[in-house]
Design a protein around this motif. Structure first.
Motif, PDB file in Angstrom:
ATOM      1  N   PRO A 105       0.850  -1.192   0.000  1.00  0.00           N
ATOM      2  CA  PRO A 105       0.000   0.000   0.000  1.00  0.00           C
ATOM      3  C   PRO A 105       0.884   1.240   0.000  1.00  0.00           C
ATOM      4  N   ILE A 153       2.189   3.390   3.135  1.00  0.00           N
ATOM      5  CA  ILE A 153       3.164   2.857   4.080  1.00  0.00           C
ATOM      6  C   ILE A 153       4.484   3.611   4.017  1.00  0.00           C
ATOM      7  N   MET A 205       4.293   6.195   6.698  1.00  0.00           N
ATOM      8  CA  MET A 205       4.385   5.639   8.046  1.00  0.00           C
ATOM      9  C   MET A 205       5.830   5.303   8.399  1.00  0.00           C
ATOM     10  N   TYR A 216      -5.242  -8.018   2.918  1.00  0.00           N
ATOM     11  CA  TYR A 216      -5.013  -6.908   2.005  1.00  0.00           C
ATOM     12  C   TYR A 216      -4.860  -7.395   0.560  1.00  0.00           C
ATOM     13  N   LEU A 242      -7.025   4.661  16.914  1.00  0.00           N
ATOM     14  CA  LEU A 242      -7.206   5.264  15.588  1.00  0.00           C
ATOM     15  C   LEU A 242      -7.958   4.323  14.661  1.00  0.00           C
ATOM     16  N   PHE A 287     -10.464   4.629  11.528  1.00  0.00           N
ATOM     17  CA  PHE A 287      -9.935   4.252  10.212  1.00  0.00           C
ATOM     18  C   PHE A 287      -9.860   2.731  10.133  1.00  0.00           C
ATOM     19  N   ILE A 319      -4.767  -0.752   6.267  1.00  0.00           N
ATOM     20  CA  ILE A 319      -3.663  -1.718   6.321  1.00  0.00           C
ATOM     21  C   ILE A 319      -2.432  -1.121   7.010  1.00  0.00           C
ATOM     22  N   VAL A 320      -2.247   0.204   6.853  1.00  0.00           N
ATOM     23  CA  VAL A 320      -1.071   0.845   7.450  1.00  0.00           C
ATOM     24  C   VAL A 320      -1.149   0.760   8.977  1.00  0.00           C
ATOM     25  N   LEU A 321      -2.324   1.082   9.536  1.00  0.00           N
ATOM     26  CA  LEU A 321      -2.471   1.017  10.992  1.00  0.00           C
ATOM     27  C   LEU A 321      -2.368  -0.425  11.472  1.00  0.00           C
ATOM     28  N   MET A 373      -0.624  -2.822  10.193  1.00  0.00           N
ATOM     29  CA  MET A 373       0.768  -3.265  10.201  1.00  0.00           C
ATOM     30  C   MET A 373       1.562  -2.566  11.301  1.00  0.00           C
ATOM     31  N   LEU A 374       1.229  -1.317  11.570  1.00  0.00           N
ATOM     32  CA  LEU A 374       1.883  -0.633  12.689  1.00  0.00           C
ATOM     33  C   LEU A 374       1.579  -1.362  13.992  1.00  0.00           C
ATOM     34  N   PHE A 392      10.139  -5.390  11.953  1.00  0.00           N
ATOM     35  CA  PHE A 392       9.802  -5.042  10.573  1.00  0.00           C
ATOM     36  C   PHE A 392      10.352  -6.068   9.596  1.00  0.00           C
ATOM     37  N   TYR A 396       5.091 -10.848   4.829  1.00  0.00           N
ATOM     38  CA  TYR A 396       4.333 -10.176   3.781  1.00  0.00           C
ATOM     39  C   TYR A 396       4.704 -10.730   2.418  1.00  0.00           C
TER      40      TYR A 396
END
Lengths: 274, 274, 274, 274
Positions: A119, A122, A125, B29, B169, B173, B177-179, B181-182, B233, B240
């Motif tokens: 995405p 990212i 982020m 995703y 958050l 939202f 996908i960003v949140l 993964m965070l 990560f 991923y």
């Protein structure tokens, strides 16, 4: 790297990125608004730019990490001194860790904008995290230093955490020109303040040292920090104006064929030579 | 539980959830993006998964609470020692309270995803609260300990409160996908840092103890925390990539009939065997 | 400017802006809601107003900067006293820096609303930054003063940082009447509290000084601060009511031709004479 | 009012509102979701309810203010004792100020929901401010008290500021059931904790006093606070379930004519008698 160069180098990196962004984002904004033939306004052009930015970021981070490790008085990948039983060159390792996260951010940029696998949001982020980690390590970096030394680094933290928050907001408000310009201004501020720290703590050319315990010095530097920020906005304003008028006069001319790569390069080169 | 096991156990729980999420969210995703026949991408498949997650969370929390109460040196549900007039095993009670809120979060998940009675977003709010309460109790947990002990637990608080904010958050939202993964990265970080705390404070196998008052140890651990995060990560990236390519190669093949439960199980099993 | 006038002057500026906003935003809201012929409700009318506001802000800021520099005991643009080797009149320079950022905000308003070159939302971001910088400099301004002095200035910081956050939110929720009225109330609070600080620290007319170390004085002033805020809402309510009823009775009358500049002036004048 | 009653009274107010909200919001949510004939789900029904709530809030606040002023050992509107030259009954004045802002919030509710003059979202902003002011005054309220006294009030601040932030978010996410339930839970928590404070600091019926300097007491109370919160969620869950099933069984029956005021009253009364 507790010397003038060690502050001038990262400062130059940040200034470079800040100056580039102060051209890129106005360019993008004006192109998009004028629906002009400018290649940069298109999605493909932007993606290619972000891709190249990612490569440059990763390369810079790699250079920074290698430099921190292999400078003459660096750790040379040795973390623990087993003979004398203490950690070795922790400062250099901390700086290398900061660069590491900028490197990860660069890699993520490359993958996110070079392929369709990730995405897009990212990239912001990871950049936000890289900036946050920089500030996080700075916070635990300052133990036992002199008052003025702590103060100038604390001021830096405002720019760092401000930028981290701003970039995190961009995850949700992507492409907001206001946030992009705020980020740009904070990046320029960080770069120019790194230089200022170098001048204050390690005055080059044999200038007299600053009195580390004088309270008026602290007050002056707080104010000076604001002037740096005003200066960052001045740069932003000048670059915005130049970009705006050069785009307005040239890109909307019907000579450049839309979408062609040659037209894009001509357009960009024209931009930078005017 | 002030010993190695007492940190390894919750650490393993968090690692388990983090690793599972690092597979689940990319899967979701990619499935959604490819509009593939994958069952997981559908609303019903997701709801069933979240329902099962809720059950596992509630069971883990129950195990944790029972363990804290009925270990040999535990309180056995006795809160106040009336003979000697002091509170009994407050530490165990505090840990049980932390587990309690994760249990509530699990129950809410079960109800919200098993029935239509509750608004779906409430699962995130309760999880956010559970994480917040964990951090809240940690804050008041550290009084009067040694410097290094406090420091490693304080570092943990960044992961905890970061996750709490991130999950809050997600209430607004949802499905970003960003949140997600965070959150996953912060969960893995928390898990691996629990293990690190165990190794630092209660070195197993008779290793020498860490010097609790050495400032360089603190600096190293701060940096080490960042490395754990970089490692989180790395795991996320590997999982991923595996998920992405296995989905791309298999799920889009027209063999699996869409929507059938058998197809879903085959698909999932294929996923985990590749 | 450590005297009564030095607090009354900026206080009057803030009160002036707060009072004006307490008329302008209700006016705008009611006009828009009633889709009336009122010129102010139109986009062009608002833009002209914001443009004029920018000019007034920039002029006020210029006056402030010049006054801080050229008052009899001011620095007269001299920053460093080379003979005695100390910084010169740092307080005045700091105040001038505060005004500088309000000046920048005014300039940005002028460009953003006078031309189409800038994104409109940037006016809120610059105002937010100007307010933030004011608070930032205040924070480092209070070193080594008496307890009561610090306390009354700290109370001011709530209004300042509250306003900065509120205006920053307006970048994303532009035109939200709720945020605009919150900002207005905080602006009036700041203005009236500046006056209160003047009365407390530099009592005019030979009133007896306040005991700077009495804790009950601090408690009273905290409460007094809340009363000022309640008073700010009273003003807001009164102005809202007057505006509401005068608009309702007049602007919806079909006499005033829509869009004509004369009609607008008549309409505004009627507003202020009623 | 430093006694048991002085904490039980506001605690009861908050409990009352929390319990009412724990019925109202599930009712609203279920009605809206089932598009049932329930009057409460309609815009007019809700507006009337909020109007009544505003009146009750304003009346409670007025009672609170009058009580604080005219209790036998109250200030009787006298702020400064000119003979002995000190402030008079500052505590009572502070409490009255807290009530004042709840009163303003009630008045704004009345105007916003009784007329169309005000934007609706302003009711949430004023409530958020009222809660914030309560927390703000509490912060400066605790100077020079015993450790345990400070601690139990600090714990209260989490509920207060949490509620203030939650209500402020409702300005932008109005009608979000998740935020409404979070607010409800924090309101119940605040109410029950007020009672707990009363029991801890002013044990009724001649119970022995708590040791104000024992650290384990602090640790227990921190944990106890979490239990209160778990208890608040239990209440919320029970009320939600009752509301859900009673609505499901009754309101969807076609007997009650839609929109009629009598139907609404019947419906509500049924609700409260089941």
């Amino acid at each position: 790297m507790g010397n003038f160069k060690g502050h001038a180098l990262p400062g130059s990196f940040f200034l470079l990125f800040g100056l580039w962004w102060s051209v890129k984002y106005p360019l993008k904004y004006v192109c998009r608004k004028n629906k002009s033939v400018c290649y940069l306004g298109s999605r493909a052009g932007l993606q290619r730019l972000e891709f190249v930015e990612g490569i440059i970021k990763a390369v810079f981070a790699l250079i920074g990490m290698v430099a921190e490790q292999f400078v003459p008085d660096g750790p040379h990948l040795k973390l623990y001194n087993y003979e004398e039983k203490h950690w070795d060159h922790l400062m250099n390792w901390q700086h290398a860790t900061m660069y590491l996260f900028y490197g990860i951010s660069g890699l993520v940029d490359i993958v996110a904008h070079g392929t369709n696998a990730l995405p897009v949001a990212i990239d912001r982020m990871m950049l936000s995290l890289a900036v946050f980690i920089e500030g996080f390590l700075f916070c635990y970096h300052l133990h036992g230093r002199a008052m003025l030394d702590i103060h100038v680094h604390q001021l830096l933290l405002f720019a760092i955490f401000g930028a981290a928050v701003c970039i995190f907001l961009e995850v949700f408000f992507r492409g907001s020109i206001v946030l992009e310009m705020l980020r740009t201004s904070l990046c320029i501020l960080q770069g120019s303040w790194f230089w200022q720290i170098g001048f204050v703590l390690y005055p080059p050319n044999g200038s007299p040292e600053w009195n580390q315990t004088d309270h008026t010095n602290m007050m002056f530097l707080t104010m000076c920090y604001c002037w740096h920020y005003a200066f960052a906005f001045l740069i932003l304003a000048v670059n915005y104006t130049i970009t705006f008028f050069s785009i307005l006069s040239q890109c909307s001319s019907p000579v450049i064929p839309s979408g062609s790569s040659a037209g894009f390069m001509t357009c960009l080169l024209d931009r930078f030579h005017c």
